[in-house]
Design a protein around this motif. Structure first.
Motif, PDB file in Angstrom:
ATOM      1  N   LEU A  22      29.263  32.822   8.246  1.00 52.59           N
ATOM      2  CA  LEU A  22      28.403  33.837   7.641  1.00 52.59           C
ATOM      3  C   LEU A  22      26.970  33.319   7.660  1.00 52.59           C
ATOM      4  O   LEU A  22      26.655  32.319   7.025  1.00 52.59           O
ATOM      5  N   ASP A  23      26.112  34.008   8.398  1.00 54.20           N
ATOM      6  CA  ASP A  23      24.708  33.627   8.547  1.00 54.20           C
ATOM      7  C   ASP A  23      23.891  34.443   7.552  1.00 54.20           C
ATOM      8  O   ASP A  23      23.888  35.682   7.611  1.00 54.20           O
ATOM      9  N   VAL A  24      23.203  33.763   6.627  1.00 51.85           N
ATOM     10  CA  VAL A  24      22.458  34.460   5.574  1.00 51.85           C
ATOM     11  C   VAL A  24      20.937  34.433   5.803  1.00 51.85           C
ATOM     12  O   VAL A  24      20.165  34.686   4.900  1.00 51.85           O
ATOM     13  N   ARG A  25      20.525  34.164   7.041  1.00 53.59           N
ATOM     14  CA  ARG A  25      19.090  34.145   7.354  1.00 53.59           C
ATOM     15  C   ARG A  25      18.550  35.566   7.471  1.00 53.59           C
ATOM     16  O   ARG A  25      19.285  36.543   7.516  1.00 53.59           O
ATOM     17  N   GLU A  26      17.231  35.663   7.572  1.00 54.06           N
ATOM     18  CA  GLU A  26      16.558  36.950   7.695  1.00 54.06           C
ATOM     19  C   GLU A  26      16.756  37.525   9.105  1.00 54.06           C
ATOM     20  O   GLU A  26      17.054  36.784  10.047  1.00 54.06           O
ATOM     21  N   PRO A  27      16.574  38.858   9.268  1.00 57.91           N
ATOM     22  CA  PRO A  27      16.811  39.488  10.570  1.00 57.91           C
ATOM     23  C   PRO A  27      16.041  38.883  11.741  1.00 57.91           C
ATOM     24  O   PRO A  27      16.581  38.768  12.840  1.00 57.91           O
ATOM     25  N   ASP A  28      14.787  38.476  11.527  1.00 55.31           N
ATOM     26  CA  ASP A  28      14.022  37.896  12.632  1.00 55.31           C
ATOM     27  C   ASP A  28      14.598  36.546  13.058  1.00 55.31           C
ATOM     28  O   ASP A  28      14.625  36.217  14.245  1.00 55.31           O
ATOM     29  N   ILE A  41      24.613  38.653   7.220  1.00 54.05           N
ATOM     30  CA  ILE A  41      24.224  39.370   6.011  1.00 54.05           C
ATOM     31  C   ILE A  41      23.151  38.516   5.333  1.00 54.05           C
ATOM     32  O   ILE A  41      23.454  37.436   4.829  1.00 54.05           O
ATOM     33  N   PRO A  42      21.887  38.954   5.356  1.00 50.05           N
ATOM     34  CA  PRO A  42      20.828  38.166   4.724  1.00 50.05           C
ATOM     35  C   PRO A  42      21.135  37.884   3.251  1.00 50.05           C
ATOM     36  O   PRO A  42      21.746  38.710   2.565  1.00 50.05           O
ATOM     37  N   LEU A  43      20.693  36.722   2.776  1.00 48.40           N
ATOM     38  CA  LEU A  43      20.972  36.284   1.413  1.00 48.40           C
ATOM     39  C   LEU A  43      20.677  37.368   0.377  1.00 48.40           C
ATOM     40  O   LEU A  43      21.502  37.650  -0.491  1.00 48.40           O
ATOM     41  N   GLY A  44      19.528  37.989   0.462  1.00 47.08           N
ATOM     42  CA  GLY A  44      19.133  38.995  -0.521  1.00 47.08           C
ATOM     43  C   GLY A  44      19.987  40.246  -0.511  1.00 47.08           C
ATOM     44  O   GLY A  44      19.959  41.031  -1.458  1.00 47.08           O
ATOM     45  N   GLU A  45      20.744  40.458   0.568  1.00 47.18           N
ATOM     46  CA  GLU A  45      21.572  41.660   0.682  1.00 47.18           C
ATOM     47  C   GLU A  45      23.028  41.420   0.278  1.00 47.18           C
ATOM     48  O   GLU A  45      23.814  42.367   0.227  1.00 47.18           O
ATOM     49  N   LEU A  46      23.404  40.173  -0.005  1.00 47.41           N
ATOM     50  CA  LEU A  46      24.809  39.887  -0.332  1.00 47.41           C
ATOM     51  C   LEU A  46      25.347  40.763  -1.463  1.00 47.41           C
ATOM     52  O   LEU A  46      26.415  41.364  -1.302  1.00 47.41           O
TER      53      LEU A  46
END
Length: 116
Positions: A22-28, A41-46
Motif C-alpha cells: 500500500l503506497d500512501v504517497r501523494e499522486p505526483d 491511497i494517499p495518507l490523507g485519504e485513508l
C-alpha cells in the motif's frame, strides 16, 4: 501508538510472493514511480477510503510504503489501531526500494520512472 511499537520491516525482508503493498504517497509521487502491483491511497485519504482498504487481503500482512518511512509509519499505526489491516511499515520507503533494485513503473510515457 508509540513509534517503537509500529511493526516495521526493511525492503530486503519483504516477501517476493503475494506481496500486498500500500503506497500512501501523494499522486505526483506515485505517477513519477511506484512499485508494480501496489495499491495507491494517499495518507490523507485513508479515512475516507475504508471501503477500498476493506478489499485488501486479510490473510497476510499489508506492507505500507511512502518515500522514506515517515508517512507510512503513521498510516501503519492508524490501520492497525482501526483494525483495518495487519499493517507493517516499510522502513526507508521507496528510496530504499529503488536502492535495493526493486522494479519501478511510472505513469508518464517515455519518461523513466523515478522516486520523488
Amino acid at each position: 501508538m508509540n513509534p517503537a511499537e509500529i511493526p516495521t520491516t526493511s525492503v530486503s525482508e519483504l516477501p517476493t510472493d503475494d506481496l500486498v503493498l500500500l503506497d500512501v504517497r501523494e499522486p505526483d509521487e506515485w505517477a513519477a514511480g511506484h512499485a508494480p502491483g501496489a495499491v495507491h491511497i494517499p495518507l490523507g485519504e485513508l479515512p475516507s477510503r475504508t471501503d477500498e482498504l476493506a478489499e485488501l487481503p486479510d490473510d497476510r500482512p499489508v506492507y505500507v510504503i511512502c518515500r522514506t518511512g515517515g508517512r507510512s509509519a503513521r498510516a501503519t499505526a492508524w490501520l492497525n489501531a482501526a483494525g483495518l489491516a495487519d499493517a507493517v511499515n516499510v522502513a526507508g520507503g521507496m528510496k530504499s526500494w529503488q536502492t535495493e533494485g526493486r522494479p519501478l513503473v511510472g505513469d508518464h510515457e517515455g519518461v523513466a520512472p523515478e522516486v520523488l
